[in-house]
Scaffold this active site. Structure first.
Site, PDB file in Angstrom:
ATOM      1  N   TYR A 141       0.817  -1.215   0.000  1.00 56.55           N
ATOM      2  CA  TYR A 141       0.000   0.000   0.000  1.00 56.55           C
ATOM      3  C   TYR A 141       0.852   1.268   0.000  1.00 56.55           C
ATOM      4  O   TYR A 141       0.361   2.357  -0.227  1.00 56.55           O
ATOM      5  CB  TYR A 141      -0.959   0.027   1.202  1.00 56.55           C
ATOM      6  N   LYS A 191       3.409 -15.390   2.472  1.00 58.23           N
ATOM      7  CA  LYS A 191       3.357 -16.170   1.229  1.00 58.23           C
ATOM      8  C   LYS A 191       4.809 -16.457   0.850  1.00 58.23           C
ATOM      9  O   LYS A 191       5.294 -16.087  -0.226  1.00 58.23           O
ATOM     10  CB  LYS A 191       2.595 -15.350   0.165  1.00 58.23           C
ATOM     11  N   ASP A 223      -2.969 -18.380   1.860  1.00 60.21           N
ATOM     12  CA  ASP A 223      -4.096 -19.131   1.299  1.00 60.21           C
ATOM     13  C   ASP A 223      -4.583 -20.185   2.287  1.00 60.21           C
ATOM     14  O   ASP A 223      -5.793 -20.349   2.500  1.00 60.21           O
ATOM     15  CB  ASP A 223      -3.742 -19.728  -0.076  1.00 60.21           C
ATOM     16  N   ASP A 247      -5.363  -6.685   5.854  1.00 56.56           N
ATOM     17  CA  ASP A 247      -6.567  -5.972   5.435  1.00 56.56           C
ATOM     18  C   ASP A 247      -7.658  -6.997   5.099  1.00 56.56           C
ATOM     19  O   ASP A 247      -8.816  -6.895   5.534  1.00 56.56           O
ATOM     20  CB  ASP A 247      -6.198  -5.136   4.190  1.00 56.56           C
ATOM     21  N   ASP A 251     -10.949  -8.538   7.821  1.00 54.58           N
ATOM     22  CA  ASP A 251     -12.364  -8.465   7.430  1.00 54.58           C
ATOM     23  C   ASP A 251     -12.988  -9.858   7.439  1.00 54.58           C
ATOM     24  O   ASP A 251     -14.131 -10.035   7.854  1.00 54.58           O
ATOM     25  CB  ASP A 251     -12.503  -7.873   6.016  1.00 54.58           C
TER      26      ASP A 251
END
Ligand code: NAD
Length: 365
Positions: A141, A191, A223, A247, A251
């Site tokens: 980001y 990852k 994942d 992020d 959620d």
């Protein structure tokens, strides 16, 4: 202790839920004999309309000179066509940056009696108590270079994921420290089978983890973590991850335990901590006094714990919320068809009564 707070109610339901958060702060200050000073300042759309700036200088100055900041929500449809730098949300992003808060904490707790608010089966979600610790100021980001080059139909867009060891180290310490006060487990999510950033992440987190022999640290690919979160959420304790994965997973964790109105957050690690419910300004219900204030009230509990180190006070608030929900109190977003729904202030009132009862300070309100 002096609890010097800046309240930023903002837009939509922000002021309605923040009022209830402040009500609980006042109650805690009175019971535990702290001095409370709250200064209320404009942010977001309300500030834009008044001064053409979503984060006025006076607001920022007040935040930086306080012990903690409690925010409601910003934004609304009337600002959707404003240029980016004049959108309410850019005020909030700037505030986070100015405060230097690099650690975002998002609990996802399934309170007893609330299992049916989850899209998962009750036996899967029961007992879920996850703390997502997300790195907030680095990663894709913020990495450079970024942008879109060329012209259609041959444009190319680039974002850069970048992490320095020091950024990984400081967030790892936050997660491992917090795990000591919980069930002593950290799952670091990356990852590392694909990304260099993640390989560095895993190496640094493992190194920092050695300083915390009492914490059980494991690693998961993002994942697998996404799948494990829905298959077996109660297995997680602290989930540590970088900005973009955090992020998404925070959620997801919130969605697993149910209503958006229940979720709290803390952003810490900088000069002043910022506490806010996860939800937005909910323009569709604003001004009707029906919003769920629990996200704001649980954000106050996080403030008491993380900015002021007041563990007993924080636990009193969390216990009160849990007891009131177990007793069947529901705002409209939580009520089943035919079930009576409390207004925003009635829910705040019930929680205040429960804080007083739980601390032996029962009085008529
Ligand atoms: P939202 O979170 O405001 O609302 C989504 C849905 O959840 C709506 O149906 C709303 O009524 C419901 N809801 C949200 N909070 C609730 C509560 N406390 N009690 C009961 N129901 C609740 O998201 P949105 O509608 O996508 O966004 C509305 C505005 O908020 C937009 O301008 C968006 O940019 C802004 N926003 C701000 C923040 C923030 O301030 N941190 C976060 C997200 C969105």
């Amino acid at each position: 202790m002096l609890l010097k707070i800046t309240a930023l109610p903002g837009d939509g339901i922000g002021p309605e839920v923040t009022d209830e958060g402040i009500r609980i702060l006042k109650c805690v200050a009175e019971i535990f004999r702290h001095e409370l000073s709250v200064s209320t300042m404009p942010i977001g759309g309300a500030a834009l309309l008044a001064s053409n700036d979503p984060l006025p200088e006076v607001t920022l100055k007040e935040c930086l000179s306080s012990g903690a900041v409690l925010l409601g929500a910003v934004g609304g449809p009337s600002f959707d066509n404003f240029p980016r730098h004049l959108r309410p949300e850019s005020g909030l992003l700037r505030l986070r940056r100015e405060l230097g808060v690099f650690a975002n904490l998002r609990p996802a707790v399934c309170f007893a009696g609330m299992e049916d608010a989850s899209p998962l089966r009750a036996e899967i979600v029961r007992g879920t108590d996850i703390l997502v610790v997300r790195e907030l100021l680095g990663g894709i980001y913020f990495g450079e270079p970024r942008g879109t080059q060329g012209s259609a139909p041959d444009r190319v867009a680039v974002d850069t994921m970048r992490y320095a060891e020091s950024e990984i180290e400081r967030i790892a310490h936050v997660a491992l420290e917090l795990a000591k006060g919980r069930r002593g487990k950290v799952t670091s999510v990356d990852k590392a089978n694909v990304l260099d950033c993640s390989r560095l992440w895993r190496e640094v987190v493992t190194r920092v983890g050695r300083q915390y022999p009492e914490v059980n640290l494991d690693h998961m690919y993002v994942d697998s973590a996404a799948m494990a979160l829905v298959a077996n959420p109660a297995n997680f304790d602290v989930l540590l991850t970088e900005n973009m994965f955090g992020d998404i997973l925070s959620d997801q964790a919130g969605g697993i335990v149910g209503s958006l109105g229940m979720l709290a957050s803390a952003s810490i690690g900088g000069r002043v901590g910022l506490y806010e419910p996860v939800h937005g300004s909910a323009p569709n219900i604003a001004g009707r006094g029906i919003a769920n204030p629990v996200g704001s009230i649980l954000s106050v509990a996080m403030m008491l714990q993380h900015s002021f180190g007041l563990e007993k006070e924080a636990a009193a608030v969390t216990r009160a919320v849990s007891g009131v929900l177990r007793g069947g109190a529901r705002t409209r977003d939580l009520a089943k068809p035919g079930q009576a729904a409390l207004s925003t202030s009635e829910m705040g009132n019930r929680i205040e009564e429960a804080v007083r009862r739980g601390t032996g300070q029962e009085v008529a309100i």
